[in-house]
Design an enzyme around this catalytic site. Structure first.
Site, short mmCIF file in Angstrom:
data_model
loop_
_atom_site.label_atom_id
_atom_site.label_comp_id
_atom_site.label_asym_id
_atom_site.label_seq_id
_atom_site.Cartn_x
_atom_site.Cartn_y
_atom_site.Cartn_z
N CYS A 47 0.62 -0.74 0.39
CA CYS A 47 0.08 0.12 -0.15
C CYS A 47 1.07 1.26 0.06
O CYS A 47 2.05 0.83 0.25
CB CYS A 47 -0.86 0.61 1.05
SG CYS A 47 -1.38 -1.59 1.41
N TRP A 86 -3.53 -1.44 -1.72
CA TRP A 86 -3.38 -3.19 -2.10
C TRP A 86 -4.14 -4.12 -1.12
O TRP A 86 -3.39 -4.03 -0.33
CB TRP A 86 -2.50 -3.21 -2.36
CG TRP A 86 -1.81 -4.64 -3.27
CD1 TRP A 86 -1.56 -5.48 -2.45
CD2 TRP A 86 -2.17 -4.93 -4.15
NE1 TRP A 86 -1.82 -6.62 -3.48
CE2 TRP A 86 -2.22 -6.27 -4.62
CE3 TRP A 86 -2.36 -4.03 -5.83
CZ2 TRP A 86 -1.98 -6.56 -6.13
CZ3 TRP A 86 -2.83 -4.82 -6.84
CH2 TRP A 86 -2.68 -6.18 -6.83
N LYS A 106 8.70 -15.30 -22.00
CA LYS A 106 9.99 -14.10 -21.64
C LYS A 106 10.20 -13.39 -22.16
O LYS A 106 10.34 -12.26 -22.67
CB LYS A 106 9.77 -14.92 -19.84
CG LYS A 106 9.28 -14.25 -18.86
CD LYS A 106 9.26 -13.04 -18.78
CE LYS A 106 7.37 -13.30 -17.75
NZ LYS A 106 6.04 -13.33 -18.04
N GLU A 118 7.77 -11.55 -25.29
CA GLU A 118 7.17 -10.25 -25.40
C GLU A 118 8.27 -9.66 -24.60
O GLU A 118 7.79 -8.24 -24.87
CB GLU A 118 5.82 -10.97 -23.73
CG GLU A 118 6.52 -11.40 -22.52
CD GLU A 118 6.08 -11.62 -21.78
OE1 GLU A 118 4.21 -11.19 -21.98
OE2 GLU A 118 5.70 -12.41 -20.67
N ARG A 134 1.71 1.23 -5.48
CA ARG A 134 2.26 0.34 -4.74
C ARG A 134 0.55 -0.67 -4.73
O ARG A 134 0.60 -1.56 -3.65
CB ARG A 134 2.34 1.07 -3.59
CG ARG A 134 3.74 2.01 -3.31
CD ARG A 134 4.65 2.27 -2.18
NE ARG A 134 4.26 1.17 -1.39
CZ ARG A 134 5.48 0.46 -0.79
NH1 ARG A 134 6.27 0.36 -1.84
NH2 ARG A 134 5.58 -0.54 -0.30
N LYS A 157 -1.38 -4.98 -20.00
CA LYS A 157 -1.89 -6.31 -18.31
C LYS A 157 -2.12 -6.80 -17.92
O LYS A 157 -1.80 -7.94 -17.51
CB LYS A 157 -1.05 -4.72 -17.39
CG LYS A 157 -0.47 -5.83 -15.91
CD LYS A 157 0.49 -6.39 -15.99
CE LYS A 157 1.10 -7.33 -15.05
NZ LYS A 157 2.32 -8.59 -14.93
N ASN A 211 0.25 -0.41 6.29
CA ASN A 211 0.65 -0.97 4.99
C ASN A 211 1.54 -2.51 5.73
O ASN A 211 1.81 -2.25 6.04
CB ASN A 211 1.21 -0.18 4.09
CG ASN A 211 2.86 -1.38 3.20
OD1 ASN A 211 1.84 -1.93 3.21
ND2 ASN A 211 3.42 -0.78 2.57
N GLY A 212 0.82 -3.63 5.60
CA GLY A 212 1.54 -5.10 6.04
C GLY A 212 0.32 -6.30 6.06
O GLY A 212 -1.38 -5.68 5.68
N GLU A 248 8.01 -21.04 -20.42
CA GLU A 248 7.64 -19.57 -19.36
C GLU A 248 8.73 -18.63 -20.29
O GLU A 248 9.03 -17.65 -20.40
CB GLU A 248 7.46 -20.02 -17.91
CG GLU A 248 7.49 -18.08 -16.97
CD GLU A 248 6.67 -17.38 -17.77
OE1 GLU A 248 5.42 -17.45 -18.37
OE2 GLU A 248 6.87 -16.29 -17.24
C1 AGP Z 1 3.14 -12.96 -18.87
O1 AGP Z 1 3.75 -12.27 -19.55
C2 AGP Z 1 1.47 -11.84 -19.78
N1 AGP Z 1 1.98 -10.82 -19.17
C3 AGP Z 1 0.81 -12.69 -20.15
O2 AGP Z 1 0.66 -13.87 -20.91
C4 AGP Z 1 -0.01 -13.29 -18.60
O3 AGP Z 1 0.18 -14.16 -18.00
C5 AGP Z 1 -1.21 -13.24 -18.75
O4 AGP Z 1 -2.55 -12.67 -20.07
C6 AGP Z 1 -2.65 -13.85 -18.06
O5 AGP Z 1 -2.50 -12.79 -17.40
P1 AGP Z 1 -3.62 -13.02 -15.63
O6 AGP Z 1 -2.17 -14.30 -15.10
O7 AGP Z 1 -3.65 -11.38 -14.60
O8 AGP Z 1 -4.97 -13.48 -15.73
#
Ligand code: AGP
Length: 611
Positions: free
Chosen positions: A2, A73, A488, A491, A27, A606, A99-100, A484
């Site tokens: 937070c 948060w 990484k 992307e 945060r 995101k 915060n915690g 994974e």
């Molecule tokens: C992960 O690096 C990506 N940005 C993306 O694949 C993400 O994991 C995926 O969109 C799922 O998102 P979520 O975990 O919020 O459901």
């Protein structure tokens, strides 16, 4: 995490606080609030962003020279007006922000309720505040002493700011595990979770340490330990700019979040894994333990990085709980006509808790009688709310588009679940259970040690930044980590990368191998070790470049690979939480070398809340 801000001095407090909260929204941004002291205590708070609150209270009497502010948060209690901070005590005279996580708040709350206290929120913060007030009343001591007594009786992490209507110039602050910075001005003091709220007013700051308590007045800062002994504040001069501070001094949120993992994994284990007692406490699992015990099948549903966590969970649950697991891409699962049997458990894994494909997939499964268990990072998110039970990953806000700390938080939760359910079902021996509990408990420290080799990863990343393609290979528990790692790299650096089970290469993909093709092996010491050495030799025989993630002390693979990343020894079940770290760093440094905006890669968002 937070965001916390405080001010006491001759200036108007509100403008300082509200601007400081906007700087700390990275945060947490579930809800926000301010408490001001001027002829009484005034508290304004609501669910939503800082700008929403600012708009709502415009025109009210916000004059005050002392105040505290909070952007939340959520950890205990979903985002709502009543759960927003600041909280006020039963007497209405005290206001506090926090915060915690107070781990033993439930017991304290039970005792306070038996004394007649009533609570307006579901938060641990309100419990701590009334605990302090109760001590002050019962012991007839001052607020500082009551706070000290209370803090010695709670377990967990905290950074608190506390103000008292009857002492309209003093802020009491304390921390353990959550950050607190005090800015020293001329006849004024600023407080914050980091220095961003105070930077434009002063660069002289005091970083408060764990178990320290500060009594802050406009012209006086007294620092003490919980034994009531005075400590001389150590004033340092900031030499950072604002943007850097919001990133904690890191160049990007992604790097900051990679380096936060020792503490975010610890936060995820906190209050759940007790290696000393050999216990794992997860109320979401406990409440559904009969379902897990009787489940004939578990279906894991997720997208992207979360899908890779789901795939690793398949290996974990089948190995430790002997429950058949199916892993589904949410986007495929929702449009197929899947067969859902009564009693099937669906584990939905999602950092944001808002991914449309995952959300709709579980809505449809729920309609067909499945039990939904959510492994989510954002408290109170849609997936968390629709789930019948769940476990939060407590990784804090993940700002970088690439998921890093949330992924290891997911792995920590899933590992604790598999251990707990395996022990409950008797499919996991006491000895093996104890071994793995201790291994999991040691992970935060091992990640901390591993991150020290980041510069080595950077040098290797720069060497391969011009690659056109890459392969990531792994076996067993490391296969999901290979996938994974490939995601990484794709992307974050825009280099095409594919992950495969290492043994799959001979069924076609090995035709891709040339001297220009880097092949990353996740080849830690495990039950597949000899086999993966053969796979490495297959690549070397075709002059492929081999980069390998290996276990410290390995003397064979360094003679075969062109470059190696070492990770500390760990059981093969737990090692993926370590082997993913070099993958994260590799993608980050390749992206940086290529000049990519690693926090906001092209075409990505995101949280994918659209189909
Ligand atoms: C992960 O690096 C990506 N940005 C993306 O694949 C993400 O994991 C995926 O969109 C799922 O998102 P979520 O975990 O919020 O459901």
């Amino acid at each position: 995490m937070c965001g916390i801000v405080g001010y006491t001095g001759p200036k108007e407090a509100y403008p300082i606080i509200i601007k400081g909260l906007k700087r700390l929204e990275y945060r947490g941004y579930d809800s926000t609030g301010v408490a001001l002291l001027n002829h009484g205590l005034k508290v304004y708070k609501k669910k939503g962003r800082v700008a929403d609150l600012e708009h709502e209270i415009m025109g009210k009497d916000l004059h005050a020279n002392i105040g505290i502010g909070h952007t939340r948060w959520a950890t205990h209690g979903e985002p709502s007006d009543k759960n927003a901070h600041p909280h006020t005590s039963a007497s209405g005279k005290l206001a506090m922000i926090h915060n915690g996580i107070i781990e033993n708040y439930a017991l304290i709350k039970k005792d306070l309720v038996s004394k007649g206290y009533r609570f307006t929120s579901e938060t641990d913060t309100e419990v701590l505040l009334n605990f302090i007030e109760d001590i002050r009343t019962k012991n007839k001591c001052d607020l500082e002493e009551a706070t000290r007594i209370a803090l010695k009786r709670i377990t967990g992490a905290y950074c608190i700011l506390l103000i008292d209507e009857d002492d309209p110039e003093t802020i009491i602050a304390a921390r353990k595990g959550s950050p607190l910075v005090i800015g020293v001005g001329k006849g004024e003091h600023f407080l914050g979770s980091d220095a961003s709220p105070m930077l434009e007013y002063t660069k002289e700051v005091v970083y408060v340490n764990d178990y320290e308590l500060a009594i802050v007045k406009p012209d006086q800062l007294i620092l003490k330990n919980l034994g009531n002994e005075k400590i001389t504040p150590y004033v340092t001069k900031l030499d950072m700019d604002l943007a850097a501070i919001e990133k904690g001094g890191y160049e990007h949120f992604m790097l900051k979040e990679i380096f936060e993992q020792p503490s975010t994994i610890l936060d995820c284990l906190r209050g759940r894994l007790d290696a000393g007692k050999g216990t794992i406490t997860m109320s979401g699992v406990d409440d559904n333990i009969q379902h897990f015990r009787d489940a004939q099948r578990i279906i894991m549903v997720a997208c992207g990085t979360s899908w890779h966590a789901a795939l690793l969970a398949e290996y974990l649950f089948e190995e430790l709980c002997r429950i058949p697991v199916e892993v589904e891409y949410a986007s495929e699962f929702r449009y197929r006509n899947p067969i859902i049997n009564k009693g099937d458990i669906i584990i939905a894994i999602s950092q944001s808790g808002e991914t449309a494909d995952t959300l709709v997939a579980i809505e449809k499964a729920k309609e067909q009688g499945a039990i939904i268990f959510g492994v989510v990072n954002v408290v109170g998110s849609s997936i968390a709310r629709i789930s019948d039970g769940g476990a939060y990953t407590h990784a804090g806000p993940e700002i970088g588009v690439a998921s890093t700390k949330a992924f290891t938080g997911q792995l920590a939760v899933l590992m604790m679940m598999a251990l707990k359910i395996g022990k409950e079902k008797g499919t996991l021996s006491e000895k093996r259970y104890t071994e793995l509990i201790l291994e999991l408990d040691a992970i935060p420290e091992k990640v901390q040690a591993l991150l020290k080799s980041a510069e080595k990863v950077k040098a290797i990343a720069e060497k391969y930044q011009h690659a056109g393609d890459a392969l990531y290979l792994g076996r067993g528990f490391n296969f999901p980590i290979a996938l994974e790692g490939a995601l990484k790299l794709k992307e974050i650096s825009y280099i095409h990368a594919e992950g495969y089970p290492a043994a799959e290469m001979k069924h076609g993909p090995i035709a891709l191998v040339t001297e220009q093709l880097p092949v990353v092996f996740v080849a830690t010491k495990d039950s597949y070790y000899e086999k993966i050495i053969s796979n490495i030799q297959e690549i070397k025989a075709r002059k492929g470049k081999v980069i390998a993630v290996i276990t410290e002390g390995d003397e064979i693979i360094p003679t075969l690979a062109d470059d190696v990343f070492y990770i500390p020894p760990a059981d093969e079940v737990i090692a993926p939480m370590l082997s993913v770290i070099p993958m994260q760093l590799l993608s980050y440094y390749v992206g940086i070398a290529k000049g990519v905006d690693v926090d906001k890669p092209r075409n990505l968002a995101k949280s994918v809340t659209v189909e």
